[in-house]
Write a protein that holds these residues in place. Structure first.
Motif, PDB file in Angstrom:
ATOM      1  N   LEU A  82     -16.389  -4.172  -0.176  1.00 35.37           N
ATOM      2  CA  LEU A  82     -15.723  -3.804  -1.421  1.00 35.37           C
ATOM      3  C   LEU A  82     -16.710  -3.120  -2.356  1.00 35.37           C
ATOM      4  N   LEU A  83     -16.321  -1.958  -2.902  1.00 30.05           N
ATOM      5  CA  LEU A  83     -17.170  -1.217  -3.840  1.00 30.05           C
ATOM      6  C   LEU A  83     -16.736  -1.432  -5.283  1.00 30.05           C
ATOM      7  N   TRP A  84     -15.445  -1.274  -5.562  1.00 26.84           N
ATOM      8  CA  TRP A  84     -14.942  -1.474  -6.920  1.00 26.84           C
ATOM      9  C   TRP A  84     -13.419  -1.573  -6.893  1.00 26.84           C
ATOM     10  N   ARG A  85     -12.859  -2.041  -8.011  1.00 25.58           N
ATOM     11  CA  ARG A  85     -11.412  -2.083  -8.227  1.00 25.58           C
ATOM     12  C   ARG A  85     -11.120  -1.460  -9.589  1.00 25.58           C
ATOM     13  N   ARG A  86      -9.980  -0.781  -9.683  1.00 20.23           N
ATOM     14  CA  ARG A  86      -9.591  -0.147 -10.940  1.00 20.23           C
ATOM     15  C   ARG A  86      -8.091  -0.333 -11.117  1.00 20.23           C
ATOM     16  N   GLU A  87      -7.689  -0.896 -12.252  1.00 20.92           N
ATOM     17  CA  GLU A  87      -6.282  -1.189 -12.513  1.00 20.92           C
ATOM     18  C   GLU A  87      -5.636  -0.074 -13.334  1.00 20.92           C
ATOM     19  N   LEU A 140     -13.645   4.947   1.318  1.00 20.44           N
ATOM     20  CA  LEU A 140     -12.223   4.897   1.590  1.00 20.44           C
ATOM     21  C   LEU A 140     -11.573   4.088   0.472  1.00 20.44           C
ATOM     22  N   VAL A 141     -10.493   4.634  -0.101  1.00 20.84           N
ATOM     23  CA  VAL A 141      -9.853   4.026  -1.266  1.00 20.84           C
ATOM     24  C   VAL A 141      -8.376   3.792  -0.960  1.00 20.84           C
ATOM     25  N   ALA A 142      -7.876   2.620  -1.316  1.00 13.39           N
ATOM     26  CA  ALA A 142      -6.473   2.260  -1.112  1.00 13.39           C
ATOM     27  C   ALA A 142      -5.784   2.100  -2.458  1.00 13.39           C
ATOM     28  N   TYR A 143      -4.512   2.502  -2.502  1.00 10.20           N
ATOM     29  CA  TYR A 143      -3.700   2.384  -3.718  1.00 10.20           C
ATOM     30  C   TYR A 143      -2.568   1.405  -3.462  1.00 10.20           C
ATOM     31  N   PHE A 144      -2.504   0.346  -4.279  1.00  9.18           N
ATOM     32  CA  PHE A 144      -1.487  -0.696  -4.144  1.00  9.18           C
ATOM     33  C   PHE A 144      -0.630  -0.758  -5.406  1.00  9.18           C
ATOM     34  N   LEU A 194       0.854  -1.187   0.000  1.00  9.89           N
ATOM     35  CA  LEU A 194       0.000   0.000   0.000  1.00  9.89           C
ATOM     36  C   LEU A 194       0.890   1.238   0.000  1.00  9.89           C
ATOM     37  N   LEU A 195       0.719   2.092  -1.004  1.00 11.05           N
ATOM     38  CA  LEU A 195       1.516   3.305  -1.133  1.00 11.05           C
ATOM     39  C   LEU A 195       0.686   4.571  -0.979  1.00 11.05           C
ATOM     40  N   ARG A 198       6.329  -1.562 -10.514  1.00 15.26           N
ATOM     41  CA  ARG A 198       5.587  -0.346 -10.210  1.00 15.26           C
ATOM     42  C   ARG A 198       4.528  -0.029 -11.263  1.00 15.26           C
ATOM     43  N   SER A 199       4.616  -0.654 -12.426  1.00 17.29           N
ATOM     44  CA  SER A 199       3.604  -0.401 -13.453  1.00 17.29           C
ATOM     45  C   SER A 199       2.311  -1.152 -13.181  1.00 17.29           C
ATOM     46  N   ASP A 200       2.347  -2.120 -12.277  1.00 16.74           N
ATOM     47  CA  ASP A 200       1.149  -2.890 -11.933  1.00 16.74           C
ATOM     48  C   ASP A 200       0.473  -2.208 -10.746  1.00 16.74           C
ATOM     49  N   ARG A 201      -0.539  -1.383 -11.038  1.00 17.01           N
ATOM     50  CA  ARG A 201      -1.196  -0.559 -10.030  1.00 17.01           C
ATOM     51  C   ARG A 201      -2.640  -0.984  -9.856  1.00 17.01           C
ATOM     52  N   LEU A 202      -3.159  -0.689  -8.647  1.00 16.08           N
ATOM     53  CA  LEU A 202      -4.535  -1.081  -8.362  1.00 16.08           C
ATOM     54  C   LEU A 202      -5.141  -0.129  -7.339  1.00 16.08           C
ATOM     55  N   LEU A 203      -6.330   0.392  -7.653  1.00 20.44           N
ATOM     56  CA  LEU A 203      -7.138   1.134  -6.691  1.00 20.44           C
ATOM     57  C   LEU A 203      -8.263   0.226  -6.208  1.00 20.44           C
TER      58      LEU A 203
END
Length: 624
Positions: free
Chosen positions: A147-152, A122-126, A112-113, A132-137
């Motif tokens: 869980l509400l949603w995920r966005r890559e 509340l939203v987390a960024y991983f 988690l960054l 580092r190019s593999d990102r996920l909200l």
């Protein structure tokens, strides 16, 4: 034959894709996610009353050293009756009153960054470790953890290394592209983009500072770094709901500024000045020079006044000042010299300030309750010790629900360290002053009476003279010396003969940056050379660091001391209730006997600190 080879290659490729998607990328083994259906009770915006403080609950979060340097801190926030802990390992949300667990989220192989919160989301960024190019909200309902949603692939805008937060407000998250030249608004409800804002020509989001952005529900401030003729940094204020620019101001340096946003005031520090802007972007106050140092100046808004803590330009090293400025006129209503407060917060019209030490020679941290109208202060000891110079999380403070939340870094568990969260409530009054946690000043032992002549002879230091040092806590002065420095009467160096007795050391107004945990000069900083040969008896110090209300409270304080030291080993041969050897050598012993915590420092001859500590423990058990 050729057809068979092609079919085999296709089958292998399909299997690889399926394995990557349904095994390596599957959620079922990567994620640990707990949720809750229990309601939570909101808290009133009020802190604890003046007076002694007691521990309501506490928790330690270990430091997570991920693949991205600078993002290994631990961040906290209190809202909606919950306490959120964000670290590289993920999110942990607890009941703010009791500390009971509510919900949590972790991803194995990811760090988690950053995190953001807006309204009830509340939203987390991983980021995936090593890529580092593999990102996920990942978005959650803030109260249940559902869980509400995920966005890559989405990159958050201007994540703060200090708080791990990035801007969000009005149910909209701020994100950016790879060159950091465009802002996007992403709905915290659906995860879809709702607006786009190109940044001014030649500018991009700053990432060099520890706090390049901050915001609240209706306004976000972001630091920009710009190319061209005028390379000074800029501060851009954006409406998060619509993506409209509210105002745009140039600062005084090319360096990336630190940004802090309060309710109606934006602060920016870039090394040339600390500037305060109102909601309309007009600057109403400024403090010239690098008045904040390495961290953002603590500041709060209380009773219509901006209260800031800074280091005045041109003042002596370590000088710290608190100042109250009327908003929006900018008129200074009062100012005074203060300790180097590590954190500020406000609640119920009062300002709470965390000082690294209650007093220079005493062990506990301190909490000041400041009246924003005139600066009057009430002081109480905090039931923990802190070392603000430790790496990792910045000290943090919040007040709500009659509780005070304080987070401080500590070295234990070693070598990674951790952040300790202590939740404080108002404590019971005692027979003594609140500044001493209710302990009568007469209960404190005389530091110069803890060693007798036979003790010095047994330690092979018979020819030493003592110099007492006194201390105060708030407005209370302790009647007996809290520290006693012993020096040899004869010095061979330079032909020095007997010198007159050392003068009493009264407590200094500013803290010595080289002070050791005992509040005296570290043994490693004492003189060496002729007359100070290895094995010859050198100077030493005995310091009464704290006298607690109970044995348990003293034990907690000793444990807090050793937890803030890079090296600490338990000693069971001192004859005290508890004892630790602190530092790389055996030159410092911290011990507890009943309610007293004492530190003995002696670098020569080897083993002298332990021998003196045994004598101190004996005298504390059998005072004469």
């Amino acid at each position: 034959m050729a057809l068979g080879l092609v079919s085999g290659a296709v089958a292998i490729a399909v299997c690889a894709v399926l394995v990557d998607r349904f095994v390596l990328g599957a959620e079922w083994w990567q994620v640990r996610h707990t949720v809750t259906a229990e309601p939570v009770t909101p808290q009133r915006e009020v802190g604890p009353p003046p007076g002694p403080l007691a521990v309501s609950w506490e928790r330690t979060t270990r430091t997570h050293h991920g693949s991205v340097p600078g993002f290994d801190g631990v961040a906290y926030a209190v809202a909606q009756g919950q306490l959120v802990t964000a670290s590289g390992r993920g999110l942990d949300v607890r009941d703010a009153r009791t500390g009971g667990p509510r919900w949590s989220y972790r991803r194995s192989g990811w760090t988690l960054l950053g995190w953001a919160s807006t309204r009830s989301r509340l939203v987390a960024y991983f980021e995936r470790d090593g890529d580092r190019s593999d990102r996920l909200l990942v978005a959650f309902d803030a109260l249940s953890g559902g869980l509400l949603w995920r966005r890559e692939g989405t990159r958050p805008a201007a994540v703060s290394r200090t708080t791990l937060r990035w801007p969000a407000g009005s149910d909209v998250l701020l994100t950016t592209d790879e060159p950091r030249r465009t802002l996007f608004g992403v709905s915290a409800v659906t995860g879809r983009q709702v607006w786009r804002l190109p940044l001014p020509r030649g500018c991009r989001l700053a990432e060099g500072g520890a706090r390049p952005s901050d915001g609240r529900e209706t306004l976000t401030a972001l630091a920009l770094e710009c190319a061209g003729g005028d390379r000074r940094g800029r501060l851009l204020a954006v409406d998060p709901a619509k993506g409209d620019v509210r105002w745009d101001r140039r600062l005084g340096s090319e360096e990336s500024p630190d940004v802090s946003m309060l309710d109606g005031v934006t602060l920016a520090s870039d090394g040339t000045a600390l500037r305060a802007f109102g909601d309309d972007g007009e600057q109403f106050a400024a403090w010239a020079g690098d008045v904040c140092g390495d961290a953002m100046c603590p500041g709060v808004l209380a009773a219509g006044r901006l209260v800031v803590v800074y280091h005045p330009k041109g003042a002596k090293r370590g000088a710290t000042r608190m100042e109250a400025v009327r908003v929006p006129s900018g008129r200074v209503e009062w100012r005074r010299d203060v300790p180097a407060y590590a954190a500020l917060t406000q609640a119920g019209g009062e300002v709470f300030a965390l000082r690294p030490r209650l007093s220079e020679r005493l062990l506990p941290a301190g909490v000041d309750i400041v009246e924003p109208l005139d600066g009057r202060t009430a002081t109480a000891p905090a039931p923990f010790a802190m070392n603000p110079d430790l790496p990792g999380a910045r000290p943090w403070l919040a007040a709500t629900g009659g509780l005070l939340y304080a987070a401080v870094p500590q070295a234990a568990p070693r070598p990674d360290g951790a952040t300790r969260l202590v939740v404080l409530r108002g404590g019971l009054l005692g027979p003594g002053p609140a500044e001493l946690d209710g302990v009568p000043a007469a209960d404190w032992p005389d530091a110069c009476a803890l060693l007798k002549k036979p003790d010095l002879a047994a330690a092979r230091m018979p020819g030493h003279r003592s110099a007492p040092a006194y201390a105060s806590a708030g407005g209370v002065r302790l009647p007996h010396p809290v520290s006693c420095a012993y020096e040899p009467r004869h010095r061979d160096s330079g032909g020095a003969a007997d010198r007159p007795p050392l003068a009493d050391h009264r407590e200094r107004r500013t803290r010595d940056p080289s002070a050791s945990p005992s509040g005296t000069a570290s043994p490693s900083n004492r003189p060496t050379g002729p007359g100070h040969e290895e094995g010859a008896a050198g100077g030493f110090t005995v310091s009464v660091r704290w006298t607690a209300r109970t044995d348990q409270a003293a034990s907690r304080m000793l444990d807090a001391l050793q937890a803030t030291q890079a090296q600490s080993r338990r000693r069971r041969d001192i004859g005290a209730d508890e004892a630790y050897e602190i530092g790389p050598t055996a030159g410092m012993i911290a011990l507890r006997v009943a309610r007293c915590v004492v530190v003995v420092e002696a670098d020569r001859p080897p083993g002298a600190a332990a021998r003196l500590a045994r004598s101190v423990a004996y005298r504390l058990r059998a005072p004469s």
